[in-house]
Design a protein around this motif. Structure first.
Motif, PDB file in Angstrom:
ATOM      1  N   GLU A   1       0.842  -1.141   0.198  1.00 40.83           N
ATOM      2  CA  GLU A   1      -0.036  -0.022  -0.048  1.00 40.83           C
ATOM      3  C   GLU A   1       0.858   1.118  -0.082  1.00 40.83           C
ATOM      4  OE1 GLU A   1      -3.880  -1.678   2.344  1.00 40.83           O
ATOM      5  OE2 GLU A   1      -2.082  -1.050   3.422  1.00 40.83           O
TER       6      GLU A   1
ATOM      7  N   MET B   1       1.623   1.667  -3.661  1.00 45.33           N
ATOM      8  CA  MET B   1       0.733   2.180  -4.432  1.00 45.33           C
ATOM      9  C   MET B   1       0.161   3.486  -4.374  1.00 45.33           C
ATOM     10  SD  MET B   1      -1.701  -1.398  -3.889  1.00 45.33           S
ATOM     11  CE  MET B   1      -3.275  -0.734  -4.670  1.00 45.33           C
TER      12      MET B   1
ATOM     13  N   VAL C   1      -1.630   5.911  -7.398  1.00 44.76           N
ATOM     14  CA  VAL C   1      -3.099   6.148  -7.398  1.00 44.76           C
ATOM     15  C   VAL C   1      -3.372   7.420  -6.918  1.00 44.76           C
ATOM     16  CG1 VAL C   1      -5.136   5.621  -5.883  1.00 44.76           C
ATOM     17  CG2 VAL C   1      -3.411   3.565  -6.666  1.00 44.76           C
TER      18      VAL C   1
ATOM     19  N   PRO D   1      -5.262   3.340 -12.077  1.00 45.99           N
ATOM     20  CA  PRO D   1      -6.364   2.538 -11.375  1.00 45.99           C
ATOM     21  C   PRO D   1      -5.788   1.452 -10.512  1.00 45.99           C
ATOM     22  CG  PRO D   1      -6.504   2.532 -13.697  1.00 45.99           C
ATOM     23  CD  PRO D   1      -5.363   3.471 -13.669  1.00 45.99           C
ATOM     24  N   ARG D   2      -6.495   1.033  -9.302  1.00 46.88           N
ATOM     25  CA  ARG D   2      -5.770   0.401  -8.395  1.00 46.88           C
ATOM     26  C   ARG D   2      -5.105  -0.669  -8.737  1.00 46.88           C
ATOM     27  NH1 ARG D   2      -6.015   2.122  -3.478  1.00 46.88           N
ATOM     28  NH2 ARG D   2      -5.661  -0.038  -2.519  1.00 46.88           N
ATOM     29  N   ARG D   3      -5.771  -1.652  -9.643  1.00 48.66           N
ATOM     30  CA  ARG D   3      -5.351  -2.788 -10.161  1.00 48.66           C
ATOM     31  C   ARG D   3      -3.921  -2.968 -10.692  1.00 48.66           C
ATOM     32  NH1 ARG D   3      -7.539  -7.864 -11.284  1.00 48.66           N
ATOM     33  NH2 ARG D   3      -9.648  -6.977 -10.714  1.00 48.66           N
ATOM     34  N   GLU D   4      -3.919  -1.796 -11.641  1.00 53.72           N
ATOM     35  CA  GLU D   4      -2.615  -1.387 -12.299  1.00 53.72           C
ATOM     36  C   GLU D   4      -1.559  -0.976 -11.484  1.00 53.72           C
ATOM     37  OE1 GLU D   4      -0.972   1.629 -16.006  1.00 53.72           O
ATOM     38  OE2 GLU D   4      -3.146   1.239 -15.769  1.00 53.72           O
TER      39      GLU D   4
ATOM     40  N   ARG E   1      -1.444  -1.745  -8.146  1.00 54.07           N
ATOM     41  CA  ARG E   1      -0.947  -2.848  -7.300  1.00 54.07           C
ATOM     42  C   ARG E   1       0.057  -3.714  -8.412  1.00 54.07           C
ATOM     43  NH1 ARG E   1      -2.686  -6.321  -3.399  1.00 54.07           N
ATOM     44  NH2 ARG E   1      -2.276  -8.571  -3.523  1.00 54.07           N
ATOM     45  N   ASP E   2      -0.307  -4.014  -9.414  1.00 54.89           N
ATOM     46  CA  ASP E   2       0.947  -4.417 -10.280  1.00 54.89           C
ATOM     47  C   ASP E   2       2.109  -3.871 -10.298  1.00 54.89           C
ATOM     48  OD1 ASP E   2      -0.986  -6.775 -10.842  1.00 54.89           O
ATOM     49  OD2 ASP E   2      -1.599  -6.004 -12.888  1.00 54.89           O
TER      50      ASP E   2
ATOM     51  N   ASN F   1       2.747  -7.586   1.981  1.00 56.61           N
ATOM     52  CA  ASN F   1       1.442  -7.311   2.907  1.00 56.61           C
ATOM     53  C   ASN F   1       1.921  -7.088   4.502  1.00 56.61           C
ATOM     54  OD1 ASN F   1      -0.678  -7.806   1.079  1.00 56.61           O
ATOM     55  ND2 ASN F   1      -0.137  -9.915   1.142  1.00 56.61           N
TER      56      ASN F   1
END
Length: 250
Positions: free
Chosen positions: A96, A99, A103, A109-112, A114-115, A131
């Motif tokens: 996080e 990210m 973001v 976008p959150r998915r992108e 995250r990757d 995590n």
């Protein structure tokens, strides 16, 4: 990539930066060294406007970053900064933390995001800790997350402000290895550090400062073997480390 043009800064009556004129070229790794209080951290903090200047210009990638009306957030999006004390958000996981900038600032976008964040955590060897929260990471791991977070903004320039000085000795090398990898990939880097072994091995150029002035600039082999300025000579002799002896014998 960076041009310092007659840069001066004062803290009250203290003249912290004195007529600094210097350039950093694209793809160059520059190490800034000098005694404590010499102005080296102040110098790099002016590049992304963490510190204001009172006189002169600093041009980064063609933009005068201290000009009136400049969007500070826009400036900082193009400059990765790694702090001495990590400065991770404690309530966010490693993933996080990485990210956040893509973001919030990049509107990714959150998915992108995250990757992207996972890719950079893998780059610094911490994908398995994605995590984990900062409190559950060692100092070296936290600093590597901080580097991944800075890289997640895809900046063309990275600044390091004594990134290993808050670490236990056994954790220093893991951070330096990540920095060496970035240098090998051609990242433009300015590093304020006391790790002279890193400077000898990785830097394209060493800048030596004292009392707010750049007193010497040289390639590492010249700086460590025989610096020109007497203050730089005294600085190296005072360190009294094995690499200094080896450099003098070379």
């Amino acid at each position: 990539m960076i041009s310092f043009e007659g840069v001066n800064k004062w803290y009250g009556s203290h003249h912290a930066l004195v007529d600094v004129n210097e350039t950093v070229n694209k793809g160059e790794v520059v190490v800034v060294c000098g005694p404590s209080g010499s102005g080296k951290s102040t110098l790099i903090r002016t590049v992304n406007r963490l510190e204001p200047i009172q006189k002169g210009r600093i041009v980064v990638n063609g933009q005068d970053v201290h000009a009136r009306g400049v969007d500070v957030n826009d400036v900082r999006r193009g400059i990765g900064f790694v702090f001495q004390q990590f400065n991770l958000f404690p309530h966010l996981s490693a993933l996080e933390n990485c990210m956040l900038a893509p973001v919030r600032l990049g509107k990714m976008p959150r998915r992108e995001a995250r990757d992207l964040a996972m890719a950079f955590l893998e780059r610094v060897g911490l994908a398995a800790k994605a995590n984990a929260y900062p409190a559950n990471l060692s100092g070296g791991q936290q600093q590597r997350v901080a580097i991944a977070r800075a890289l997640a903004g895809k900046p063309p320039l990275m600044l390091f402000d004594e990134p290993t000085s808050a670490l236990d000795p056994e954790m220093v090398n893991e951070v330096l290895q990540v920095m060496k990898g970035l240098a090998c990939d051609g990242m433009t880097m300015v590093c304020v550090t006391h790790e002279m072994g890193f400077a000898r091995e990785v830097a394209d150029r060493v800048i030596f400062m004292d009392q707010g002035q750049v007193l010497e600039r040289a390639r590492p082999e010249n700086f460590f073997r025989k610096p020109d300025h007497p203050r730089a000579q005294r600085f190296l002799s005072d360190i009294r480390s094995p690499w200094v002896t080896a450099a003098g014998a070379a």
